[in-house]
Write an enzyme that holds these catalytic residues in place. Structure first.
Site, PDB file in Angstrom:
ATOM      1  N   ASP A  78      -2.825  54.309   7.239  1.00 46.73           N
ATOM      2  CA  ASP A  78      -1.542  55.003   7.092  1.00 46.73           C
ATOM      3  C   ASP A  78      -0.595  54.198   6.206  1.00 46.73           C
ATOM      4  O   ASP A  78      -0.194  53.093   6.571  1.00 46.73           O
ATOM      5  CB  ASP A  78      -0.942  55.198   8.484  1.00 46.73           C
ATOM      6  CG  ASP A  78       0.201  56.190   8.520  1.00 46.73           C
ATOM      7  OD1 ASP A  78       0.618  56.656   7.453  1.00 46.73           O
ATOM      8  OD2 ASP A  78       0.681  56.501   9.625  1.00 46.73           O
ATOM      9  N   ASP A  79      -0.257  54.731   5.034  1.00 52.17           N
ATOM     10  CA  ASP A  79       0.651  54.067   4.102  1.00 52.17           C
ATOM     11  C   ASP A  79       0.103  52.731   3.606  1.00 52.17           C
ATOM     12  O   ASP A  79       0.855  51.777   3.412  1.00 52.17           O
ATOM     13  CB  ASP A  79       2.035  53.835   4.738  1.00 52.17           C
ATOM     14  CG  ASP A  79       2.860  55.109   4.815  1.00 52.17           C
ATOM     15  OD1 ASP A  79       2.316  56.192   4.531  1.00 52.17           O
ATOM     16  OD2 ASP A  79       4.049  55.021   5.167  1.00 52.17           O
ATOM     17  N   CYS A  95       2.527  61.603   4.791  1.00 57.07           N
ATOM     18  CA  CYS A  95       1.538  61.678   5.868  1.00 57.07           C
ATOM     19  C   CYS A  95       1.110  63.105   6.201  1.00 57.07           C
ATOM     20  O   CYS A  95      -0.080  63.418   6.192  1.00 57.07           O
ATOM     21  CB  CYS A  95       2.110  61.016   7.125  1.00 57.07           C
ATOM     22  SG  CYS A  95       2.585  59.302   6.912  1.00 57.07           S
ATOM     23  N   LYS A 136      -3.570  58.930  14.962  1.00 57.10           N
ATOM     24  CA  LYS A 136      -2.412  59.717  14.566  1.00 57.10           C
ATOM     25  C   LYS A 136      -2.783  61.154  14.175  1.00 57.10           C
ATOM     26  O   LYS A 136      -3.730  61.383  13.449  1.00 57.10           O
ATOM     27  CB  LYS A 136      -1.730  59.006  13.397  1.00 57.10           C
ATOM     28  CG  LYS A 136      -0.558  59.744  12.779  1.00 57.10           C
ATOM     29  CD  LYS A 136       0.093  58.866  11.719  1.00 57.10           C
ATOM     30  CE  LYS A 136       1.119  59.620  10.904  1.00 57.10           C
ATOM     31  NZ  LYS A 136       1.823  58.738   9.953  1.00 57.10           N
ATOM     32  N   HIS A 145       0.143  64.087  13.624  1.00 53.87           N
ATOM     33  CA  HIS A 145       1.271  64.391  12.737  1.00 53.87           C
ATOM     34  C   HIS A 145       1.149  65.755  12.052  1.00 53.87           C
ATOM     35  O   HIS A 145       1.592  65.933  10.910  1.00 53.87           O
ATOM     36  CB  HIS A 145       1.445  63.288  11.690  1.00 53.87           C
ATOM     37  CG  HIS A 145       2.892  63.101  11.308  1.00 53.87           C
ATOM     38  ND1 HIS A 145       3.323  62.178  10.385  1.00 53.87           N
ATOM     39  CD2 HIS A 145       4.019  63.747  11.732  1.00 53.87           C
ATOM     40  CE1 HIS A 145       4.623  62.235  10.241  1.00 53.87           C
ATOM     41  NE2 HIS A 145       5.082  63.191  11.052  1.00 53.87           N
ATOM     42  N   HIS A 161       1.588  51.580   8.618  1.00 59.01           N
ATOM     43  CA  HIS A 161       2.872  52.294   8.577  1.00 59.01           C
ATOM     44  C   HIS A 161       3.934  51.496   9.336  1.00 59.01           C
ATOM     45  O   HIS A 161       3.648  50.829  10.319  1.00 59.01           O
ATOM     46  CB  HIS A 161       2.686  53.667   9.229  1.00 59.01           C
ATOM     47  CG  HIS A 161       3.803  54.641   8.997  1.00 59.01           C
ATOM     48  ND1 HIS A 161       5.072  54.463   9.506  1.00 59.01           N
ATOM     49  CD2 HIS A 161       3.835  55.821   8.326  1.00 59.01           C
ATOM     50  CE1 HIS A 161       5.831  55.485   9.159  1.00 59.01           C
ATOM     51  NE2 HIS A 161       5.110  56.320   8.425  1.00 59.01           N
ATOM     52  N   ASP A 195      -3.970  57.476   3.621  1.00 62.59           N
ATOM     53  CA  ASP A 195      -3.431  58.836   3.495  1.00 62.59           C
ATOM     54  C   ASP A 195      -2.562  58.988   2.258  1.00 62.59           C
ATOM     55  O   ASP A 195      -2.431  60.081   1.705  1.00 62.59           O
ATOM     56  CB  ASP A 195      -2.652  59.242   4.754  1.00 62.59           C
ATOM     57  CG  ASP A 195      -1.419  58.390   5.019  1.00 62.59           C
ATOM     58  OD1 ASP A 195      -1.292  57.306   4.427  1.00 62.59           O
ATOM     59  OD2 ASP A 195      -0.580  58.818   5.820  1.00 62.59           O
ATOM     60  N   ASN A 196      -1.947  57.896   1.799  1.00 57.60           N
ATOM     61  CA  ASN A 196      -1.145  57.893   0.572  1.00 57.60           C
ATOM     62  C   ASN A 196      -0.862  56.440   0.225  1.00 57.60           C
ATOM     63  O   ASN A 196      -1.328  55.531   0.901  1.00 57.60           O
ATOM     64  CB  ASN A 196       0.149  58.702   0.735  1.00 57.60           C
ATOM     65  CG  ASN A 196       0.902  58.411   2.014  1.00 57.60           C
ATOM     66  OD1 ASN A 196       0.942  59.238   2.923  1.00 57.60           O
ATOM     67  ND2 ASN A 196       1.504  57.231   2.096  1.00 57.60           N
TER      68      ASN A 196
END
Length: 294
Positions: free
Chosen positions: A42-43, A80, A134, A136, A219, A277-278
Site C-alpha cells: 500500500d503506497d 487506493c 485491506k 477499502h 501506508h 497499489d500505487n
C-alpha cells in the site's frame, strides 16, 4: 465460467494494474488449477525494493523477482480505492464511479454490487477465496463487505488508513474477521502475515486457493516496531526511517507466507503476484513506534 475463460480474465486483471512482477511455477502433474496468492502493498514506491536498487532491505521480494517475470511497464490508478476496484473488477473505475478519490471514513458508498468480482469468478471455478488485509471498497453497508462480494474468509481492516498498533481508523476500531469485530494486540503487518500463514497451514492443497494478501504497509501513519526502526538508524529523516522499517517488516511476513506454501507443498503449483497499489507519497505524518502497554 470455464477455467480457460477465467485465466483470460485474470490475465486482463494483471494488465489493468500496477508495476510488479509475476511468478508462475510449473504446475504439479495432474493439477488443473493453480493456487493464487496475490500480494499487494500500500503506497509503496517503485524504487523502494532491493531489486530496484533501494537501500531498503527486501530479500524475499527480491528473490521472487529474480525467479519470476518483472513487469516494469505497468501503470496504476493513483489512489487506493481506484486501484483495488480495478483489480477486483478488471474494469476501469470510471465505469462504476470510483475513479476520483478514496472512499473516506464518512463515505456511505462502495463498489457497485452489480459488478462481477474476481473472487466471485474464482469461486465458480472451485476456488476457496480469502482476503487477508485491506479492503477499502465500501464499509458503511455490509452489502459492500468482502464476505458479501465473493470471499469465503476475511480478516483485517475495511477502511484505508489504520493505526498499526491500535487498529483504529479516525478514532474507531477497524479490525474484523468474517464480518465480526476483533479486538487483539499486535502490529498490523505481523498480524496479517500470521493470519495468512495460519490460513495456508490449514488449507487442503487439493482445493485451489485464492489468497488476496493486501498489506496496509507502508501506508501512513508511519509506524514500526522498535526492532525494525533500529535496523535503519543510519537514515536521518524519521519519516523515511519508519517507511523503510515498515517495508522490511512486510518483506519478512511475505517470507513467512512463502515458507508456509513450501511446508504445505503448494509452492510449485502457485501463481504468486506482487504489486504496489500505487506509487509512494511524498508527505505523511510520522508517528513512530506506539507504546501499546498504555
Amino acid at each position: 465460467m470455464t477455467f480457460a475463460r477465467l485465466v483470460i480474465v485474470f490475465a486482463l486483471l494483471l494488465l489493468a494494474n500496477s508495476v510488479g512482477w509475476v511468478r508462475l511455477a510449473s504446475a504439479q502433474p495432474g493439477a488443473a488449477r493453480p493456487h493464487i496468492v496475490y500480494i499487494m502493498s500500500d503506497d509503496q514506491g517503485w524504487k523502494d525494493v532491493g531489486f530496484h536498487g533501494s537501500d531498503i532491505k527486501t530479500p524475499n521480494i527480491d528473490q521472487l523477482a529474480k525467479g519470476g517475470a518483472r513487469l516494469e511497464q505497468f501503470y496504476a490508478q493513483p489512489m487506493c480505492t481506484p486501484s483495488r476496484a480495478a483489480l477486483m473488477t478488471g474494469r476501469y473505475p470510471h465505469r462504476y464511479g470510483l475513479q476520483t478519490a478514496v472512499i473516506p471514513s464518512a463515505g456511505k458508498y462502495g463498489l457497485a454490487t452489480d459488478e462481477w468480482l474476481l473472487p466471485q469468478a474464482l469461486k465458480e471455478a472451485g476456488y476457496r477465496t480469502a482476503i487477508v488485509g485491506k479492503w477499502h471498497l465500501g464499509h458503511a453497508d455490509r452489502k459492500y463487505w468482502p464476505r458479501q462480494r465473493g470471499f469465503d474468509y476475511q480478516y483485517g481492516p475495511l477502511l484505508g488508513e489504520i493505526d498499526y498498533f491500535t487498529h483504529a481508523a479516525h478514532g474507531t476500531r477497524d479490525w474484523f474477521r468474517n464480518n465480526q469485530p476483533v479486538k487483539e494486540q499486535g502490529y498490523v503487518t505481523q498480524l496479517l502475515g500470521a493470519d495468512a500463514v495460519k490460513l495456508i497451514d490449514g488449507h487442503d492443497p487439493k482445493t485451489p486457493l485464492f489468497l488476496y494478501l493486501a498489506f496496509t504497509a507502508p501506508h501512513a501513519p508511519y509506524q514500526a516496531p522498535q526492532e525494525y526502526l533500529d535496523r535503519y538508524k543510519h537514515i536521518v529523516d524519521p519519516n523515511r526511517r519508519a517507511y523503510a522499517a515498515m517495508i522490511t517488516a512486510m518483506d519478512d511476513e511475505i517470507g513467512r507466507v512463502l515458507g508456509a506454501l513450501e511446508r504445505r507443498k503448494m509452492r510449485q503449483n502457485t501463481l504468486i503476484v506482487f504489486q504496489s497499489d500505487n506509487g509512494g507519497p511524498r508527505s505523511a505524518k510520522f508517528t513512530g513506534e506506539v507504546d501499546t502497554s498504555k
